[in-house]
Scaffold this motif. Structure first.
Motif, short mmCIF file in Angstrom:
data_model
loop_
_atom_site.label_atom_id
_atom_site.label_comp_id
_atom_site.label_asym_id
_atom_site.label_seq_id
_atom_site.Cartn_x
_atom_site.Cartn_y
_atom_site.Cartn_z
N PHE A 151 -31.63 -48.94 -33.41
CA PHE A 151 -32.02 -47.53 -33.53
C PHE A 151 -31.16 -46.82 -34.58
O PHE A 151 -31.66 -46.00 -35.33
CB PHE A 151 -31.89 -46.83 -32.18
CG PHE A 151 -32.62 -45.54 -32.12
CD1 PHE A 151 -33.96 -45.51 -31.79
CD2 PHE A 151 -31.98 -44.35 -32.39
CE1 PHE A 151 -34.66 -44.31 -31.75
CE2 PHE A 151 -32.65 -43.16 -32.35
CZ PHE A 151 -34.00 -43.13 -32.03
N CYS A 152 -29.89 -47.15 -34.63
CA CYS A 152 -28.98 -46.52 -35.59
C CYS A 152 -29.15 -47.08 -37.00
O CYS A 152 -28.76 -46.47 -37.97
CB CYS A 152 -27.54 -46.70 -35.13
SG CYS A 152 -26.35 -45.88 -36.19
N ILE A 183 -32.73 -41.40 -37.86
CA ILE A 183 -31.68 -40.54 -37.28
C ILE A 183 -31.57 -39.23 -38.05
O ILE A 183 -31.44 -38.15 -37.46
CB ILE A 183 -30.32 -41.27 -37.26
CG1 ILE A 183 -30.42 -42.60 -36.51
CG2 ILE A 183 -29.23 -40.39 -36.67
CD1 ILE A 183 -30.85 -42.46 -35.08
N GLY A 184 -31.65 -39.29 -39.36
CA GLY A 184 -31.62 -38.07 -40.17
C GLY A 184 -32.81 -37.17 -39.90
O GLY A 184 -32.70 -35.95 -39.83
N HIS A 224 -34.96 -32.38 -37.08
CA HIS A 224 -35.88 -31.87 -36.06
C HIS A 224 -35.16 -30.97 -35.05
O HIS A 224 -35.66 -29.91 -34.70
CB HIS A 224 -36.57 -33.04 -35.36
CG HIS A 224 -37.41 -32.68 -34.20
ND1 HIS A 224 -38.48 -31.80 -34.28
CD2 HIS A 224 -37.35 -33.05 -32.90
CE1 HIS A 224 -39.04 -31.67 -33.10
NE2 HIS A 224 -38.38 -32.42 -32.24
N VAL A 225 -33.98 -31.37 -34.58
CA VAL A 225 -33.29 -30.58 -33.55
C VAL A 225 -32.49 -29.42 -34.13
O VAL A 225 -31.98 -28.61 -33.37
CB VAL A 225 -32.39 -31.45 -32.64
CG1 VAL A 225 -33.20 -32.45 -31.88
CG2 VAL A 225 -31.25 -32.09 -33.41
N ASP A 226 -32.39 -29.33 -35.45
CA ASP A 226 -31.71 -28.18 -36.05
C ASP A 226 -32.38 -26.87 -35.65
O ASP A 226 -31.75 -25.82 -35.64
CB ASP A 226 -31.69 -28.29 -37.58
CG ASP A 226 -30.45 -29.01 -38.07
OD1 ASP A 226 -29.56 -29.32 -37.26
OD2 ASP A 226 -30.38 -29.27 -39.29
N TYR A 263 -26.34 -36.89 -41.88
CA TYR A 263 -26.78 -35.56 -42.32
C TYR A 263 -28.20 -35.34 -41.82
O TYR A 263 -28.95 -36.30 -41.64
CB TYR A 263 -26.80 -35.47 -43.84
CG TYR A 263 -25.45 -35.33 -44.49
CD1 TYR A 263 -24.67 -34.20 -44.28
CD2 TYR A 263 -24.97 -36.31 -45.35
CE1 TYR A 263 -23.44 -34.06 -44.89
CE2 TYR A 263 -23.75 -36.19 -45.97
CZ TYR A 263 -22.99 -35.05 -45.74
OH TYR A 263 -21.77 -34.92 -46.35
N PRO A 264 -28.60 -34.08 -41.66
CA PRO A 264 -30.03 -33.84 -41.41
C PRO A 264 -30.84 -34.32 -42.61
O PRO A 264 -30.37 -34.30 -43.75
CB PRO A 264 -30.11 -32.32 -41.26
CG PRO A 264 -28.73 -31.86 -40.96
CD PRO A 264 -27.82 -32.85 -41.62
#
Length: 154
Positions: free
Chosen positions: A18-19, A31-32, A37-39, A138-139
């Motif tokens: 996953f990572c 992941i980015g 998305h959650v920002d 980072y996002p």
């Protein structure tokens, strides 16, 4: 026939994959994309239920990724000859903007902000098998990233 103790290895394999940079969502690092998305939300946590194939907070662009990891779970369980009914719950949880723990890695040894990822498999006896991973990311920003050219992006 395998034993329940192997569920810890399966959790470790899932979270390691996953990572990985091979975890693509529309050609970009998954992941980015999740971080971006959650920002928009106060809680910087993503929770994925691999048994029911759901993600919270929901976004349809992650459905293929969730399905891929749910199928990976099923293949790993079958490969180790474990019984599917041993799985009571399987969650992948990613928490962004966490404090950097000194034992995770050296401060600023990787680019981005610290995040914590864990895969939790609860078996039918109530035992939890947990794999934990700390990373930096980072996002998502398409101006700073190269898009994967693989045909079948997950």
């Amino acid at each position: 026939m395998g034993c329940r103790r192997e569920l810890g290895s399966i959790a470790s394999g899932i979270i390691g994959s996953f990572c990985s940079r091979n975890n693509d969502v529309d050609g970009y690092w998954g992941i980015g994309k999740l971080h971006k998305h959650v920002d928009l939300f106060e809680s910087k946590v993503v929770s994925i239920d691999l048994l029911s194939q759901t993600i919270a907070p929901y976004d349809p662009s992650f459905e293929l990724m969730v399905k891929h990891y749910s199928e990976m779970l099923q293949k790993l369980v079958a490969k180790r000859e474990l019984r599917p009914n041993w799985l009571r719950a399987v969650h992948v949880r990613i928490e962004f903007d966490v404090t950097n723990e000194h034992y995770d890695h050296y401060w600023r040894s990787a680019l981005g902000n610290p995040c914590k990822m864990e895969c939790i498999i609860e078996d039918d006896l109530g035992k939890r098998h947990i794999a934990l991973l700390h990373a930096n990311c980072y996002p998502h920003d398409p101006r700073r990233e190269a898009r994967s050219t693989r045909i079948a992006n997950v």
